[in-house]
Scaffold this motif. Structure first.
Motif, short mmCIF file in Angstrom:
data_model
loop_
_atom_site.label_atom_id
_atom_site.label_comp_id
_atom_site.label_asym_id
_atom_site.label_seq_id
_atom_site.Cartn_x
_atom_site.Cartn_y
_atom_site.Cartn_z
N TYR A 734 23.99 8.65 -52.43
CA TYR A 734 25.30 8.91 -52.29
C TYR A 734 25.32 8.56 -53.69
CZ TYR A 734 25.64 10.13 -47.87
OH TYR A 734 25.13 10.92 -46.74
N ASN A 735 26.29 8.75 -54.88
CA ASN A 735 26.73 6.82 -56.10
C ASN A 735 28.18 7.19 -56.52
OD1 ASN A 735 25.98 5.73 -57.64
ND2 ASN A 735 24.92 7.04 -58.19
N GLN A 736 28.61 6.09 -56.20
CA GLN A 736 29.99 6.35 -55.88
C GLN A 736 30.49 4.59 -57.23
OE1 GLN A 736 32.10 7.74 -54.10
NE2 GLN A 736 30.01 8.88 -53.19
N LEU A 737 30.81 4.69 -57.84
CA LEU A 737 31.50 4.21 -59.53
C LEU A 737 32.92 4.07 -58.80
CD1 LEU A 737 30.50 2.66 -61.52
CD2 LEU A 737 31.20 4.57 -62.49
N SER A 756 42.22 1.61 -62.39
CA SER A 756 41.88 1.74 -60.82
C SER A 756 41.16 3.05 -60.59
CB SER A 756 42.03 1.11 -59.74
OG SER A 756 40.75 0.35 -58.70
N THR A 757 39.56 3.09 -60.47
CA THR A 757 38.85 4.94 -60.46
C THR A 757 38.07 4.56 -58.68
OG1 THR A 757 38.25 6.78 -61.52
CG2 THR A 757 37.70 4.25 -61.95
N GLY A 758 37.78 5.69 -58.70
CA GLY A 758 36.51 5.85 -57.77
C GLY A 758 36.13 6.96 -57.43
N TYR A 759 35.01 7.10 -58.33
CA TYR A 759 34.07 8.36 -58.50
C TYR A 759 32.83 8.75 -58.20
CZ TYR A 759 33.38 12.41 -62.58
OH TYR A 759 32.72 13.15 -62.74
N ASP A 760 32.84 9.85 -57.97
CA ASP A 760 30.99 10.22 -57.08
C ASP A 760 30.43 11.04 -57.65
OD1 ASP A 760 29.13 11.08 -55.12
OD2 ASP A 760 30.18 12.00 -54.36
N LEU A 761 29.64 9.90 -58.54
CA LEU A 761 28.24 10.41 -59.76
C LEU A 761 27.61 11.06 -58.98
CD1 LEU A 761 27.28 6.95 -61.69
CD2 LEU A 761 28.78 8.47 -61.72
N GLU A 762 27.54 11.44 -57.39
CA GLU A 762 26.60 12.41 -57.25
C GLU A 762 27.09 14.15 -57.28
OE1 GLU A 762 23.32 12.94 -56.46
OE2 GLU A 762 22.56 10.77 -57.26
N ARG A 763 28.04 14.02 -56.58
CA ARG A 763 28.84 15.11 -56.62
C ARG A 763 30.08 15.83 -58.00
NH1 ARG A 763 27.73 13.06 -52.69
NH2 ARG A 763 27.13 13.91 -50.61
N GLY A 765 32.31 14.09 -59.19
CA GLY A 765 34.07 14.07 -58.23
C GLY A 765 34.83 12.98 -58.55
N LEU A 766 36.39 13.28 -58.97
CA LEU A 766 37.32 11.41 -58.76
C LEU A 766 37.40 11.80 -56.83
CD1 LEU A 766 38.61 8.96 -60.76
CD2 LEU A 766 40.21 11.25 -60.66
N GLN A 767 37.54 10.34 -56.61
CA GLN A 767 37.92 10.67 -55.29
C GLN A 767 39.00 10.20 -55.58
OE1 GLN A 767 34.72 8.70 -52.81
NE2 GLN A 767 34.10 10.62 -52.62
N PHE A 789 44.34 11.51 -55.07
CA PHE A 789 43.49 11.27 -54.16
C PHE A 789 42.39 12.67 -54.11
CE2 PHE A 789 45.84 7.60 -52.14
CZ PHE A 789 44.43 6.66 -52.15
N SER A 790 41.43 12.80 -54.21
CA SER A 790 40.64 13.90 -53.25
C SER A 790 39.21 13.25 -52.66
CB SER A 790 39.51 14.52 -55.01
OG SER A 790 39.14 15.53 -54.53
N LEU A 791 39.91 13.88 -51.31
CA LEU A 791 38.69 13.01 -49.83
C LEU A 791 38.28 14.27 -49.97
CD1 LEU A 791 40.18 10.02 -49.36
CD2 LEU A 791 38.97 10.31 -51.02
N ALA A 792 36.93 14.30 -48.69
CA ALA A 792 36.44 15.37 -47.73
C ALA A 792 36.79 16.35 -48.49
CB ALA A 792 37.12 14.47 -46.33
N ASN A 793 36.05 16.67 -49.01
CA ASN A 793 36.08 18.23 -50.03
C ASN A 793 37.29 19.48 -49.68
OD1 ASN A 793 32.96 18.40 -49.46
ND2 ASN A 793 32.97 18.44 -47.19
#
Length: 822
Positions: A734-737, A756-763, A765-767, A789-793
């Motif tokens: 898991y890698n969250q930026l 402000s941003t939360g980004y999933d580097l493994e997948r 995708g912008l969460q 928001f883009s959460l939980a698939n």
């Protein structure tokens, strides 16, 4: 949206009896405490030359007068004074200035002309008029062509002290004083902005000012000189005065749930409590009621109750997103040593939180924890009774994984280290007794429930002997721990669901160990080139540490029911070794404080020593690689011997070496900081975790960056078989930026922006992402925010636009505080 509906919303949302006072832009300067040395002698508040003072007959309100020229007329029942040139009259709490004035000491009537100015009163009124009359005995007056303010105190040499959080200014063709602190403004205006060209103002034929409250009917709202709205009734207060009423509305749009509109009311519940209650409405989902209750008592006493919810009109199974999230926290001190604390939350549906929570960090949190306790603590001894509830949603589906653990209740007795009388030995202890229950459920149809609460008693006394010699510190320890349970489980590994057994069980262990800290060694670097390169002198220190711990006697680990960290105690024979380095910096050249350092009490930021760099490296060696056969291969094994060293579940098989941990931290004198925490598994040859936190601020620029990396075994649900166990044994990364950048602030004049941003580097995708732009005039501002928001698939995949409009010192509408970037 048709034209009539648009105008209905506009008039309904902006024409309210009360708007919430909130200073968010720079109107008048912020309130300051009145100077302690404000003089009581009226002569000290005037820059006029000394003049004659005529003593008054003690009739009604005493008056002191100053003038350049004076004529006195005798009347049957008193005197009439004709004053010319720099006239000053002091009466009661007021000071009157004018070019010409007539004063009748029999009636208390003052007629004043030319540059008339009156200051004072209960709300620090300031009235400037062309002419007027005052009756000092009856506290009445009549002024013409008026400009004035409330909540502003004039001091000599044209200086001012703002005595109110929300001072406001008025103008009027005529102003009548109906009593002390009570005025009536005719054909006038009211604003919180600087005159003569305010950003906004209310016009009305009649404005009443009564002891810090201003209200008007049939007013019109003007923005930048342009009339925009008709307001049937408006009220405003200065200082800390509060009043009930309707707040400004919320409006926006959500790409998935439709248009968003909202309204709320504010209720004062005495001097120490208030309530905000209202609702949002999502056009595609339904109403979302919310409320907040606040109480602030004496000392540290406080209480706060909040809830938000959604009444989804899609009631069919699988499509209903409704739910409620309820919070309650507070504290009450019975004595300086006894307090009651509550920190409770109830969440009816994790799906609701995930899809409608405004705050990103809260939306992705699947845990719900509550605690209520009463504690008495004095002289290092503590007695407490706890009620705890822990709930973890491991799936968004109502039939998904869920764990609930209750402590109903638990009594704790604790003692810090105390010296035994006449001996160099110190003792401490922990005793707890409680009733516990646990409920587990997974989507494979297997459930575990303890049923009734299970009693547990835990007794843990300890002795230690601290010794110090020539910089060496040696502390041997010895303890015994006895834990009794009313029920147990059949022997089972962590991959098996427990099965309850009615037989009681007892766990008794013996613990011993020591901590050794050799002398700290260091070196100073004060060469000129070092001072030039690093901005000051440096001192480097090395602090080694060696700790040994031995626990024996826990031979029934697989029969103990799991409730909290008490149940993960196991046998261990371990040695921890580590080295901590400090690099201190001391500067000799003083400089002014900037940025976050302005919040510190030091007035000079350049002449003190700061712990500039800190780096700790440590590892553990386990002589007993199985921890008394407590390790279940292929799944994480959280044991007390590993949790007190690192929060990463690295123990998926018997092993001798723990990961190497590195904790690096940099702190600047300006308040900037950076931290990098690493856990590296030397046995597997991989990085288990890497967490980076940074905070930089320079002038109007603010940057926060965080990166959380985790690469460890996730484990398989109990009872899922060998294939699932082998699959779960593979590391999962898991890698969250998270990055937040801000220019300016919410109250800074001009243009301000932040993202402000939360980004999933493994997948890849912008969460979460949010951009906010704010422009502030002198005393009003406008903000716009775009959030995604883009959460939980893609269970939550929506974009929302919100706006906020602010009248400084008067009210704000739009973006909720929890959703703002800054």
């Amino acid at each position: 949206m048709n034209f009539r509906w648009f105008w209905f919303i506009t008039l309904f949302s902006l024409c309210h009896p009360q708007v919430h006072a909130q200073v968010v832009t720079t109107q008048l300067p912020p309130a300051q405490a009145a100077a302690e040395a404000l003089p009581n002698d009226p002569a000290l508040t005037s820059s006029l030359p000394e003049a004659h003072v005529v003593p008054q007959t003690p009739r009604g309100t005493p008056v002191t007068m100053r003038w350049d020229h004076l004529t006195v007329r005798s009347l049957p029942d008193g005197n009439e004074y004709l004053l010319d040139g720099h006239v000053v009259l002091y009466y009661g709490q007021y000071i009157l200035h004018a070019d010409h004035a007539t004063y009748n000491d029999a009636t208390g009537e003052i007629e004043a002309h030319g540059h008339l100015m009156v200051d004072g009163g209960p709300d620090d009124e300031h009235i400037v008029a062309s002419h007027g009359s005052v009756n000092i005995y009856q506290n009445t007056a009549d002024f013409f062509d008026v400009t004035g303010s409330l909540g502003v105190r004039r001091v000599k040499h044209n200086q001012v002290v703002f005595t109110s959080l929300n001072p406001y200014l008025i103008t009027g063709k005529e102003v009548r004083q109906l009593g002390k602190g009570h005025y009536l403004v005719l054909q006038g205006t009211m604003t919180a902005c600087r005159l003569p060209r305010p950003d906004w103002r209310f016009y009305a034929r009649r404005i009443e000012l009564n002891h810090g409250k201003a209200q008007a009917a049939n007013a019109s709202f003007h923005l930048f000189g342009i009339p925009l709205l008709y307001v049937p009734y408006v009220k405003h207060e200065i200082g800390a005065n509060r009043t009930s009423g309707i707040l400004l509305p919320v409006a926006g749009n959500n790409s998935t749930y439709g248009a968003v509109v909202g309204e709320s009311v504010y209720l004062t519940l005495g001097r120490s409590a208030d309530l905000v209650a209202g609702t949002l409405y999502y056009s595609n989902r339904g109403p979302a009621p919310f409320a907040t209750f606040r109480y602030r008592g004496r000392g540290d006493n406080y209480a706060q109750v909040r809830f938000h919810s959604l009444l989804d009109y899609h009631t069919e199974a699988g499509n209903n997103l409704g739910g409620i999230d309820f919070f309650a926290d507070g504290r009450y001190d019975f004595t300086p040593y006894t307090r009651a604390v509550i920190d409770a939350e109830y969440l009816s549906s994790y799906l609701y939180r995930l899809t409608f929570e405004q705050n990103y960090a809260a939306a992705i949190n699947s845990e719900v924890q509550s605690q209520l306790y009463l504690e008495h603590e004095r002289a290092g001894f503590s007695q407490a009774i706890h009620f705890n509830r822990y709930e973890n949603f491991e799936s968004v589906s109502p039939e998904g994984n869920e764990v609930r653990i209750l402590h109903l209740p638990q009594v704790d007795l604790d003692a810090e280290d105390h010296q035994l009388p006449g001996l160099p030995v110190e003792y401490s202890f922990h005793v707890s007794s409680g009733a516990l229950s646990r409920y587990d459920y997974n989507p494979f149809g297997t459930a575990f429930r303890t049923g009734a609460e299970i009693p547990r008693v835990d007794i843990w006394p300890a002795l230690n002997l601290p010794m110090h010699f020539d910089g060496w510190n040696f502390r041997p320890e010895f303890a015994v721990r006895d834990t009794w349970y009313d029920k147990s489980q059949r022997p089972a590994t962590l991959t098996q669901f427990p099965r309850l057994v009615g037989a009681p069980i007892n766990r008794l262990d013996v613990e011993a160990g020591f901590t050794l800290r050799p002398p700290v060694v260091g070196r100073d670097f004060d060469q000129r080139w070092v001072q030039h390169l690093f901005g000051g002198e440096l001192r480097h220190t090395l602090s080694p540490m060696l700790q040994y711990r031995y626990v024996s006697g826990i031979d029934n680990f697989n029969r103990i029911l799991r409730f909290d960290d008490t149940e993960v105690a196991s046998n261990t024979n371990e040695l921890e070794y580590g080295l901590t380095q400090h690099l201190y910096r001391r500067t000799q050249k003083p400089r002014p404080c900037t940025g976050a350092a302005l919040l510190h009490p030091q007035k000079n930021c350049g002449t003190h020593t700061v712990d500039w760099l800190t780096w700790r490296v440590a590892q553990k060696y386990y002589f007993d690689s199985t921890f008394g056969n407590a390790v279940t291969p292929g799944t994480p094994n959280p044991l007390l011997a590993t949790l007190d060293f690192t929060g990463v579940d690295f123990l998926e098989a018997p092993r001798h070496y723990s990961p190497v941990i590195s904790r690096f931290k940099w702190t600047a004198q300006s308040g900037d900081s950076a931290e990098w925490d690493i856990d590296y598994d030397t046995k597997a040859g991989r990085l288990l975790s890497s967490n980076v936190y940074t905070n930089f601020e320079h002038g109007n620029y603010h940057l926060r960056l965080g990166d959380a990396y985790l690469n460890t075994v996730t484990g398989a649900p109990p009872g899922t078989g060998l294939r699932a166990l082998v699959q779960a044994s593979k590391p999962t990364a898991y890698n969250q930026l998270n990055i937040t950048g801000i220019y300016g602030s919410q109250s800074r004049l001009g243009f301000n922006t932040g993202a402000s941003t939360g980004y999933d580097l493994e997948r890849n995708g912008l969460q979460y992402g949010a951009v906010q732009a704010t422009y502030n005039w002198n005393c009003c501002g406008f903000s716009f925010e775009l959030r995604r928001f883009s959460l939980a698939n893609h269970l939550r995949n929506d974009t929302e636009e919100l706006f906020s409009f602010t009248l400084a010192g008067f009210g704000s509408t739009g973006i909720p505080h929890s959703a703002r970037v800054f």
